[in-house]
Every structure is written in C-alpha cells, then in structure tokens.
Design a protein around this motif. Structure first.
Motif, short mmCIF file in Angstrom:
data_model
loop_
_atom_site.label_atom_id
_atom_site.label_comp_id
_atom_site.label_asym_id
_atom_site.label_seq_id
_atom_site.Cartn_x
_atom_site.Cartn_y
_atom_site.Cartn_z
N ALA A 29 -38.20 20.73 33.83
CA ALA A 29 -39.11 20.14 32.91
C ALA A 29 -40.34 21.76 33.17
O ALA A 29 -41.32 22.30 32.50
CB ALA A 29 -40.29 19.31 32.96
N LYS A 30 -40.56 21.39 34.34
CA LYS A 30 -41.08 22.98 34.66
C LYS A 30 -40.21 24.29 34.86
O LYS A 30 -41.27 24.82 34.02
CB LYS A 30 -41.45 22.83 36.19
N ALA B 198 -41.13 29.37 28.54
CA ALA B 198 -42.20 29.36 27.32
C ALA B 198 -42.83 29.99 27.11
O ALA B 198 -43.51 31.09 26.78
CB ALA B 198 -41.80 27.49 27.08
N HIS B 199 -43.51 29.93 28.37
CA HIS B 199 -44.43 30.76 28.94
C HIS B 199 -44.38 32.25 29.20
O HIS B 199 -45.07 32.34 28.80
CB HIS B 199 -45.27 30.31 30.47
N GLU B 200 -43.27 32.45 29.70
CA GLU B 200 -43.09 33.09 29.93
C GLU B 200 -42.67 34.51 28.20
O GLU B 200 -42.72 35.85 28.79
CB GLU B 200 -41.61 34.07 30.90
N ALA B 201 -42.04 33.38 27.86
CA ALA B 201 -41.74 34.11 26.26
C ALA B 201 -42.93 34.28 25.45
O ALA B 201 -42.93 35.47 25.24
CB ALA B 201 -41.19 32.31 25.33
N ALA B 202 -43.93 33.54 25.93
CA ALA B 202 -45.30 33.71 24.86
C ALA B 202 -45.58 34.74 25.62
O ALA B 202 -46.53 35.52 24.43
CB ALA B 202 -46.03 32.15 25.32
N GLU B 203 -46.20 34.71 26.75
CA GLU B 203 -46.61 35.90 27.02
C GLU B 203 -45.63 37.19 27.88
O GLU B 203 -46.09 38.64 27.00
CB GLU B 203 -46.33 36.57 28.88
N ALA B 204 -44.60 37.64 27.00
CA ALA B 204 -44.38 39.01 26.65
C ALA B 204 -44.33 38.55 24.99
O ALA B 204 -44.46 40.04 25.10
CB ALA B 204 -41.67 38.14 26.43
N VAL B 205 -43.97 37.56 24.22
CA VAL B 205 -45.05 38.52 22.81
C VAL B 205 -46.31 38.52 22.73
O VAL B 205 -46.57 39.61 22.39
CB VAL B 205 -44.93 36.86 21.66
N LEU C 30 -50.00 29.49 34.01
CA LEU C 30 -49.32 28.10 33.23
C LEU C 30 -49.46 26.94 33.32
O LEU C 30 -49.92 26.74 34.39
CB LEU C 30 -48.03 28.54 34.07
N VAL C 31 -50.33 26.84 32.14
CA VAL C 31 -50.92 25.45 32.00
C VAL C 31 -49.50 24.20 31.86
O VAL C 31 -49.13 24.54 30.49
CB VAL C 31 -51.98 25.12 31.26
N TYR C 32 -49.19 23.21 31.83
CA TYR C 32 -48.17 22.12 31.49
C TYR C 32 -49.10 21.74 30.59
O TYR C 32 -49.76 20.58 30.81
CB TYR C 32 -48.38 21.10 33.07
N ASP C 33 -48.31 21.23 29.73
CA ASP C 33 -48.40 20.10 28.37
C ASP C 33 -48.33 18.69 29.05
O ASP C 33 -47.86 18.74 29.87
CB ASP C 33 -47.16 20.35 27.42
#
Length: 524
Positions: A186-187, A193-200, A361-364
C-alpha cells in the motif's frame, strides 16, 4: 679404612650406641659387622662408617663427619623438629642443630626444649584459627548449598518462562510479517501515485512557466519581430517589473549570447525560482497552520476539562477573589452555558482551516490503517522479543554461575562478588572467580582450579589467566594459593617471574580440618 678408623668409631658413636648423624628409621642399615652403601654398590666393614674418610660414592658411610661432599647429617633435635643438614656443616664451629649434635660435645647448648615450647604455642594458635575457620566454613557450605538450590529452582522457572516467551515472540513475528506485506504494498502504491501526481504537477508548473516566459519575452520584444536587440534588452531590464537585472543583461550583451532561446531560458529560470520560493512559502504556512490546529485542539481539550472541573466544584473548593481584592462568594458567580458554547464554537472554527499546498506524501485512510496495523504488530513483536531476551540473559547468567566449581560443598560461593587487596609496592586486588588486578592493570581472569601431581583437585590453588599482555613478555597470569584462616584476607602478593604473579589468600573456605594436638606432639 683401617687404622685410625677404630678410634674414630668410638668418637662418632652416641652414648646410646646409635650412629652419629643417622635418623632412627635408617639405624638398621648401620648394625652388624658389615655396612653396605645406600646405593648398594659397595660393602665395607662397619668400622669404615664415620672414619672421616669417604668410601661410598653416595657418601652414606660418613653421616657423622664432613668427609663426603654429598653426605647428609641428621639432627635428632629431641623436643623440637628433626632436620637434615649437609654433612659439610658438621664440626665447622657453627651450631646448626638446636641439640648441638653437629658439633663436638658441650660446644653448643641444647635449646630444643625452648624452641619446641615456642613452636607448640604457635601450633596452638594456628589450631585455634583453624577451628574458627572450620566453623565458618560450615556456615559457608550451608549458605552455598542453599544458594545453589535457589539457583536450580530459578533456572527451572526461567526455562519455562523463556519457552513461553519464545512461543509468544514467534507468534507475534508471524503476525508482524503477515501485516508487513500489505502495508508495504500500500505504501509503494501510494508512493507511485504520489510521484505520478508530482510529475503531473511539475509538468503543469513547467507549462505555466513556459507561458509566463513567453509573455515576458513578448514584453521584451517591443517590435514583435521574434528577435531581440541589445536596445530591447537594456530597455526591458530598466523596467520596474523586469525579471532581468541590468547587470545580467549587460553580462549577456558582453558575452555575445543575445539569442532568443538564451533569453527565454534565463527568463524561465527566474520564473521557476519564483515558483519554488512561493511553493516553499506555502508549505511553511501549511506546517504552521497544522501546528496551530494541534495547539488549538489541545486548548479545546483543556477548556473542556476546566469546564467539567468547575461544574463539579464543591463547597470545599478554593476561595475566589475579585480584581478589587474582595472575596467573591461562589453563589455570586454566574456560569452561563452560552459562554461555553461560544468557546466550543471558537475551537470548532479551527477544524475549518485548510492546509496549504504540500508536496509531502500523505497516505489515504485505507493505506494509513494498514500501516498502523503493521506498526502495532511490529511494536508488540519488539516488546515480546525484548522481554524474551531479558529473561534469556538472566537464565544464561544463572547457568554460567552454576557452571563455576565452588567446591565440593559450595563453600567457596561466599567469596563470589567480593574483592580483597594487599599493598606491596603496588596495590594488588583479588576478586575470587572474577579477576586479579595490579594497580589497575588486569593480571588475570578466573580460569580454573589447579590439580596436584596426582591430578586431584585439592581446592587449594587457583589460576587466573588471560590478563593484559606484558611488553616483550607473556600474557599476565596469577596463581593463588589458598590457606586456612579465620577470615578472608589477601595475605601476600609477589611477582617471582616477569608478568607471572603469585598470591597467598587466607579463607575459612580452605579450612577442611582442625589439626589434632597429637599431630603436633608427633611432629615434635
């Protein structure tokens, strides 16, 4: 030898007819007409004995004269201890035997009785100390056996506890590993996902930067021909809202790099720096607001606690005083429910504060729950392992203690944990079953009991080995001789050989018996 030997025989024979210088247990060898040397190689007439001429190679024919260099003379020393001296000391004018038998008659006084009386008193003193030590040894043995029994019981208890804790530790380790995989997966998914969002976000930011850079370039390109001149650059740099300073523009002009792409790249760098600074500022504001929210929540909890305390306040509460210094009676205080409601509303407003943009990075909730489950399992496993290891160490310590040979009756256990010192040029220290020390230098750690020539452990010699290395010498070691004494005492310390030390240690534990008075009399 014939001749003068007949006369000498009379001179060197005692009044009782025994041969001078011969112990009574060897007298039979000097009886009869013939004498055979002690080595059995030669036989002579008895008249050759004590004739002041050495006939036997082993010197046994001259026990009462100084004729043989390897001869031996026995002092009877009645009422004292008999002794054997070299025959060369016979008739040398010096009184060696307390009965004077090594010199001519009446030459030396017989003081054996006085020496015997003194020895008897000393023997009685030693016997008294032996008796005290022996009684103390019995106490040591009783206490040592009881301590051994307690250790045996503790070992059984610890063994059972260690096994129970081992099972618990392994069960918790299994649970921890079961929770570890989904938490890590999960981490990892959250990280990706965080890295993908950061890339966007980075791409979006770069697009914004590109747009802003093109806009700035259009301002710089005053004639709109898509190219820049030195005049346009200098004119742009002179403006109040210019991203480029006159110094930067002049440097560009001087280097000859007045190309549209170079200018745009420089403007992009400036815009990018500004965006980074704004982002950093937003993150800092976000952290501050988070701390503010946490502090406000704590104050809210404190306010609610104080409210409850005031509501539960009894008649015995503290007196309350007004600002004018007058006492305020409790019944005069108007506690309005609305006051607390306003406080609650104030604190509720804190929850509406939104954290500013953050790249952290903040986890859901679902991911955080898996992480919490794993961390809790890890914590429980660590607690179980810590407890298991602690009890296991105690068990190992008890087993090591039980492996030490404290004597046939556990009488030497009383010395464990104690240290004794003696000062002889250096301060020497002995900590039985632990170490030996000379002025702070380790000269040996407990090694073993030494055995006698027959391989029997008499429990009277200790060996401490593996001390500090000696410069250009061996590793230091200590041999300890144990003697009977009424109390534990390090009596003597010496270094007979380089880095090899010897101690004499008196202890009641070494008092295995009390010498009988008849033994003392027999010795005299």
């Amino acid at each position: 030898m014939l001749g003068g030997g007949v006369i000498l025989l009379a001179v060197f024979a005692t009044v009782s007819g025994s041969i001078r210088g011969v112990h009574s247990n060897k007298a039979a060898s000097y009886q009869g007409d013939q004498f055979t040397c002690a080595d059995g190689k030669q036989t002579f007439p008895i008249s050759f004995v004590n004739d002041d001429y050495c006939d036997c190679v082993d010197g046994s024919d001259e026990p009462g004269t100084a004729a043989c260099p390897n001869g031996s003379f026995y002092c009877a020393n009645v009422n004292f201890k008999g002794q054997q001296i070299a025959s060369s000391r016979v008739d040398d004018g010096i009184c060696d035997c307390c009965d004077g038998s090594d010199e001519a008659a009446s030459k030396c006084p017989n003081n054996c009785q006085q020496l015997g009386a003194h020895l008897m008193e000393e023997a009685k003193r030693i016997r008294k100390e032996q008796a005290i030590g022996f009684q103390q040894r019995l106490v040591y043995a009783t206490d040592g056996k009881a301590a051994k029994e307690r250790r045996d019981e503790e070992i059984k208890t610890f063994e059972a506890e260690v096994e129970e804790l081992r099972v618990q530790m392994e069960e918790r380790e299994t649970h921890m590993k079961e929770a570890q995989t989904p938490a890590e997966e999960a981490k990892e998914a959250a990280r990706e996902a965080h890295e993908a969002a950061e890339a966007v976000r980075t791409a979006e930011t770069e697009e914004v930067i590109r747009g802003e850079a093109e806009h700035e370039y259009s301002l710089l390109d005053s004639d709109g021909d898509g190219d820049v001149t030195t005049d346009e650059l200098l004119s742009y740099a002179a403006g109040e809202e210019s991203l480029l300073s006159p110094e930067q523009v002049q440097a560009m002009v001087d280097s000859g790099e007045v190309e549209p792409s170079a200018v745009i790249d420089l403007i992009k760098d400036k815009i990018r720096d500004r965006h980074q600074e704004e982002k950093k500022q937003r993150e800092e504001e976000g952290r501050e607001e988070k701390l503010l929210r946490e502090a406000a929540a704590k104050r809210k909890d404190l306010g609610e606690t104080e409210k409850r305390e005031e509501e539960n306040m009894g008649e015995e509460d503290e007196e309350i005083w007004g600002e004018d210094g007058k006492k305020i009676e409790k019944e005069d205080i108007d506690y309005e429910e609305e006051d607390y409601e306003e406080i609650d509303e104030d604190f509720d407003d804190i929850d509406d504060i939104e954290t500013k943009e953050s790249s952290e990075l903040v986890y859901d909730a679902a991911t955080q729950k898996l992480i919490d489950i794993y961390e809790e399992a890890e914590k429980l496993h660590k607690e179980a392992k810590t407890r298991h290891d602690s009890v296991k160490r105690q068990l190992d310590d008890l087993r090591k203690l039980n492996d030490i040979d404290f004597g046939p009756d556990q009488e030497f256990f009383a010395l464990k944990g104690q240290c004794f010192t003696v000062h002889d040029k250096y301060l020497y220290k002995l900590c039985p079953f632990d170490k030996s020390d000379q002025g702070g230098t380790l000269i040996g750690r407990w090694g073993h009991w030494e055995v006698d020539s027959y391989g029997v452990n008499r429990y009277n010699k200790m060996k401490y080995t593996g001390g500090n290395s000696c410069w250009q010498g061996p590793v230091r070691s200590t041999a300890v001789e144990l003697v009977c004494g009424p109390e534990n005492k390090l009596v003597k310390a010496s270094e007979p050989a380089k880095c090899e030390y010897e101690y004499v240690f008196a202890t009641p534990a070494a008092c295995t018996k009390v010498q009988d008075e008849t033994e003392i009399h027999d010795e005299l």
